[in-house]
Motif scaffolding. Sequence first.
Motif, PDB file in Angstrom:
ATOM      1  N   UNK A 105      -0.596 -55.851  58.705  1.00 20.94           N
ATOM      2  CA  UNK A 105       0.769 -56.383  58.839  1.00 20.94           C
ATOM      3  C   UNK A 105       0.874 -57.572  59.804  1.00 20.94           C
ATOM      4  N   UNK A 148       6.820 -52.765  66.073  1.00 22.97           N
ATOM      5  CA  UNK A 148       7.082 -53.749  65.030  1.00 22.97           C
ATOM      6  C   UNK A 148       7.626 -55.038  65.619  1.00 22.97           C
ATOM      7  N   UNK A 199      11.449 -51.888  56.560  1.00 19.64           N
ATOM      8  CA  UNK A 199      10.136 -51.259  56.519  1.00 19.64           C
ATOM      9  C   UNK A 199       9.978 -50.192  57.605  1.00 19.64           C
ATOM     10  N   UNK A 200      10.673 -50.374  58.713  1.00 19.35           N
ATOM     11  CA  UNK A 200      10.514 -49.439  59.823  1.00 19.35           C
ATOM     12  C   UNK A 200      11.675 -48.467  59.938  1.00 19.35           C
ATOM     13  N   UNK A 259      -4.365 -53.009  65.840  1.00 22.23           N
ATOM     14  CA  UNK A 259      -3.148 -53.727  65.460  1.00 22.23           C
ATOM     15  C   UNK A 259      -2.808 -54.774  66.513  1.00 22.23           C
ATOM     16  N   UNK A 304      12.887 -46.880  56.145  1.00 27.42           N
ATOM     17  CA  UNK A 304      11.804 -46.079  55.568  1.00 27.42           C
ATOM     18  C   UNK A 304      11.654 -44.743  56.290  1.00 27.42           C
ATOM     19  N   UNK A 305      12.034 -44.702  57.568  1.00 32.05           N
ATOM     20  CA  UNK A 305      11.887 -43.463  58.314  1.00 32.05           C
ATOM     21  C   UNK A 305      13.182 -42.690  58.459  1.00 32.05           C
ATOM     22  N   UNK A 318       1.102 -48.897  73.437  1.00 30.97           N
ATOM     23  CA  UNK A 318       1.980 -47.972  74.140  1.00 30.97           C
ATOM     24  C   UNK A 318       1.358 -46.610  74.360  1.00 30.97           C
ATOM     25  N   UNK A 358       3.951 -41.666  68.447  1.00 31.87           N
ATOM     26  CA  UNK A 358       5.184 -42.342  68.093  1.00 31.87           C
ATOM     27  C   UNK A 358       5.019 -43.839  67.900  1.00 31.87           C
ATOM     28  N   UNK A 359       3.835 -44.370  68.219  1.00 29.30           N
ATOM     29  CA  UNK A 359       3.706 -45.813  68.294  1.00 29.30           C
ATOM     30  C   UNK A 359       3.355 -46.456  66.962  1.00 29.30           C
ATOM     31  N   UNK A 360       3.068 -45.656  65.958  1.00 31.73           N
ATOM     32  CA  UNK A 360       2.719 -46.223  64.653  1.00 31.73           C
ATOM     33  C   UNK A 360       3.731 -45.773  63.617  1.00 31.73           C
ATOM     34  N   UNK A 361       4.187 -46.716  62.800  1.00 30.91           N
ATOM     35  CA  UNK A 361       5.126 -46.383  61.736  1.00 30.91           C
ATOM     36  C   UNK A 361       4.484 -45.375  60.784  1.00 30.91           C
ATOM     37  N   UNK A 362       5.028 -44.143  60.725  1.00 30.32           N
ATOM     38  CA  UNK A 362       4.371 -43.095  59.943  1.00 30.32           C
ATOM     39  C   UNK A 362       4.362 -43.359  58.442  1.00 30.32           C
ATOM     40  N   UNK A 363       5.174 -44.322  57.980  1.00 30.14           N
ATOM     41  CA  UNK A 363       5.248 -44.580  56.543  1.00 30.14           C
ATOM     42  C   UNK A 363       4.232 -45.617  56.087  1.00 30.14           C
ATOM     43  N   UNK A 421       7.457 -46.967  67.706  1.00 31.14           N
ATOM     44  CA  UNK A 421       6.943 -47.898  66.700  1.00 31.14           C
ATOM     45  C   UNK A 421       7.938 -49.003  66.364  1.00 31.14           C
TER      46      UNK A 421
END
Lengths: 348, 345, 287
Positions: A112, C184, C197-198, A162, C201-202, A93, A98-103, C180
């Motif tokens: 994953x 996912x 998880x997504x 990814x 978690x946020x 994207x 914003x496209x990667x889960x920050x956690x 994101x």
Amino acid sequence: MTAPLLELRTVRKDFALGQGLFAKRRILTALDGIDLSIAPGETLALVGESGCGKSTLGRIVAGLMPATAGEILFDGHPPARGKARARQIQIVMQDPFGALNPKMSVGELIAEPALLHGLVTRGTTPARVAELLSLVGLPEGVAPRYPHALSGGQRQRVAIARALATDPKLIVADEAVSALDVSVQAQIANLLKDIQARTGVSLLFISHGLSLVHHISDRVAVMYLGRIVEDGPTADLFARPRHPYTRALISATPEPVPGSSADRMHLTGEVPSPLALPSGCRFRTRCPHATDICAEVDPPRTAEGAAHVACHLAHRLPAYQSQTPEPAPRLQQAIALYRAAAARLDAA
Amino acid sequence: MKHSPRETMIAPQTARPEPLLVVRGLSVTFATDQGPLKALDAVDLTLAPGETLAVVGESGSGKSVLSLALMGLLPPTAKIEADALTFDGRDLTGLREPDFRTLRGTAMSMIFQEPATALNPVRRIGDQIVEAIRLHEDIPAPKARARAIEALAATGIPAPAERAGAFPHQLSGGMRQRALIAMALVHRPRLLIADEPTTALDVTVQAQILDLIRDLARETGTATLFITHDMGVVAEMADRVSVFYAGRLVETAPAPALFSSPEHPYTVGLLGSMPQMNARGAPMLPIRGTVPDPRLMPPGCHFHPRCPFAAGACRTDRPALREIRPGQASACHLAPLIETLEARP
Amino acid sequence: MTDLPAGEIPAGSSSRTWRRMRRNPAMAIGVTVLTAVVFFALIGPMISPYDPYDTALRMRLKPPSAAHWLGTDSQGRDLATRLMYGARTTLMLGLAGVAFAALTGGAIGLLAAFYKRLDNPLMRLIDVLLSFPSILFGLSLAAMMGPGLHSLILAIGLSIMPGIARISRGAALSVMAQDFMDGGRVIGLPDVTLMRRYLLANAYAPILTYVTLAFGDAVLLAAALGFLGLGLQPPTAELGSIAAEGRSFLFIAPHVSFAASALIFLIVLPVNMLGDTLRDAADRRAS
């Protein structure tokens, strides 16, 4: 011609607007009669301005939303549903922030999809992560880092790694370089071509501008208001654009040579609302050549050799003259020196 | 620092009128949780009346900080130092906020990348322009209204009297940018700062807006400081160009000179990374690496870690801005580039 | 190849939040007071020489003395001991109520944000719950189910749940808008994993902050229900009911009501201060 990897036949997408309690329901047709195909290993660029439906098309191809009507074939069959789809098609994207889960750490982000699809075991994960990182040109040391500690270009590389983790046959790059600095755009464009050469993955490269498209795609499809108005092999399309809109797009792209804009073709006005489409040809309200027939009949898409164009006037337009000016000799010399020095460093 | 960053001043071109804007040695430092962050490092700039100067740079170059500094819009956490900062003969460094506000409303104005955020979403376009007029001019409301509609018409907005009654969200991005331009030019400012005004727009609309800015500036004699990252836009708009990298001015030149014979490797890299400069099918020529963290700038030339030509002095000494040919100056130890490089073994 | 920026971005955001909190004196006071009260409620009953239910009619309504630090109540029971047990009960009621509310409200908020279909029905349900005044709601529930521990926790929980559900939905919606989530989905993650998880978690930080503030409300509500006689039935020690018992003797022995009320205040105030600080810290981080 080889059998296409992806084929879209008269795909249509409607959105219902105004679902509020009192608002009137209206239908917005974002895509209308889209025919499209991508061969294995090919890069198809999908170009158009905001609101033309190119991102909607990308999301439909990636399985993020269903089409309202029409047929989508992947390898001759409808694409897999659910989890298996991820093995066929991935998407990168636009917004690298914003496209990667920050956690999740870079390593977790890349592992994953591979773990989810059982492509690695716990034991082989680190090796696969390292392999994917090196494929996208990132050092192994970034694996424990989190996205916020990376630059935009690096995040986009992670997003590409990814996407590659499930070994897809097709990657949709939805404005994947638009948000990056120009010099970094070139890095990512090179990376995509490099990966394509190595893995044979097909690319659907969605872009609002033409400049990169000219460089990296094999074929181009130009969209306007939910329709493909012209498509064809890249070199042909840039040398002989047949649709007035394609000509306008090429002409409006600023060239890095002073004084080159003097005689460009100007479009007046702006894209009409997709809720109030013009009659006949959708482009006629901005087309400098429009005649009576354009207001009455929706132009059919006709084949012109390997290309297709949807314009009544395609054969009556004045001959196209490319205005791309040559860069100055001293600039070319400087760039050649730069390229040679950079290549020496990369080799070292 | 051993060398003064400005050993040579750029000789003013012959018969150039008194500059409208003079910036010399401007530095801006922000205090952050992780220590001071120098966003601008001793940059110079001059702008003549009616001239268009393009300021080019990628993220982190400091180009937007420059525009905010000139407009007096930096937050109080920013420390501003300058050897000279004058506009129309007035010293801006000691200017108090009320005076700055008057200046901003009348003699200087600004347009932004995202017009939606620069307009008040809950007020009609026309009312916002009327307000802008009456803030600095004591004229009756109906007269101001007529002026506002005139200003909208001048930007090519169709049915301006009707559009004046529209709210910002009812206009397209291009129309909003036109409205913002109308508002910015309503007092016929002497300086217009345009910060990436077309980046968020589609190419066909961008072409229209670029023409509009150029024509209006020419008509009103407004000088334009055009901030952008797009060398194509620069070629189209600029009389002169200043290239910024990592908070420093690395090259400044008349536009034709910059595009025909760039004298800083970063400028060469920027031009070289444009798809138009690469043969179709051949790999593109990117600038290697990434922009350095502003808190950990490399010593010597800020560009040296990414520069394919970097050698000895580049890693240790800050290069001074030197005049290479009339009006063109480069902050590179190796300039003039081609001559130096071809002399290398 | 790409050079990484040489500067490691320092410290995780959570430790930065913690540092900010430490610099805040209101926060320090809040934590100290709350710790003291919790200590009082948990350890007190173990070391107190008195039984909270031992009545001694000769010792009724005695003012504070060396033997009874806070005096005695209308039944001659040691007030300090009663308050220890009472604080423990009230804190537990608040905690159980807020836990119930956080689990149900959080789940409702996340589900409403994740599944568009559920959004309307779930949120209309929340609207209905919100339109009852909390006290009235607790009253009617207690009246319906009869007084008792379970109905009490349910009443408290249901009263503060709508707020948590709304905050959770808001936080989750802003996460849902991020790319994101599609990132996912496109790798084929099942909904449950996506939500945990997504999404969660946020989204949990603002929810947790709100839950902290809601705990203060829960304690107040528990005490209020106790005061109105809808709480746990006598002789169970509970701060609200102790304050209510003392009310009849307000003019001859004000210390009973006063001490109970003061203790409620000492629980709720630091909880609110803590919540506010958390919120400010989160706001500043976001800006």
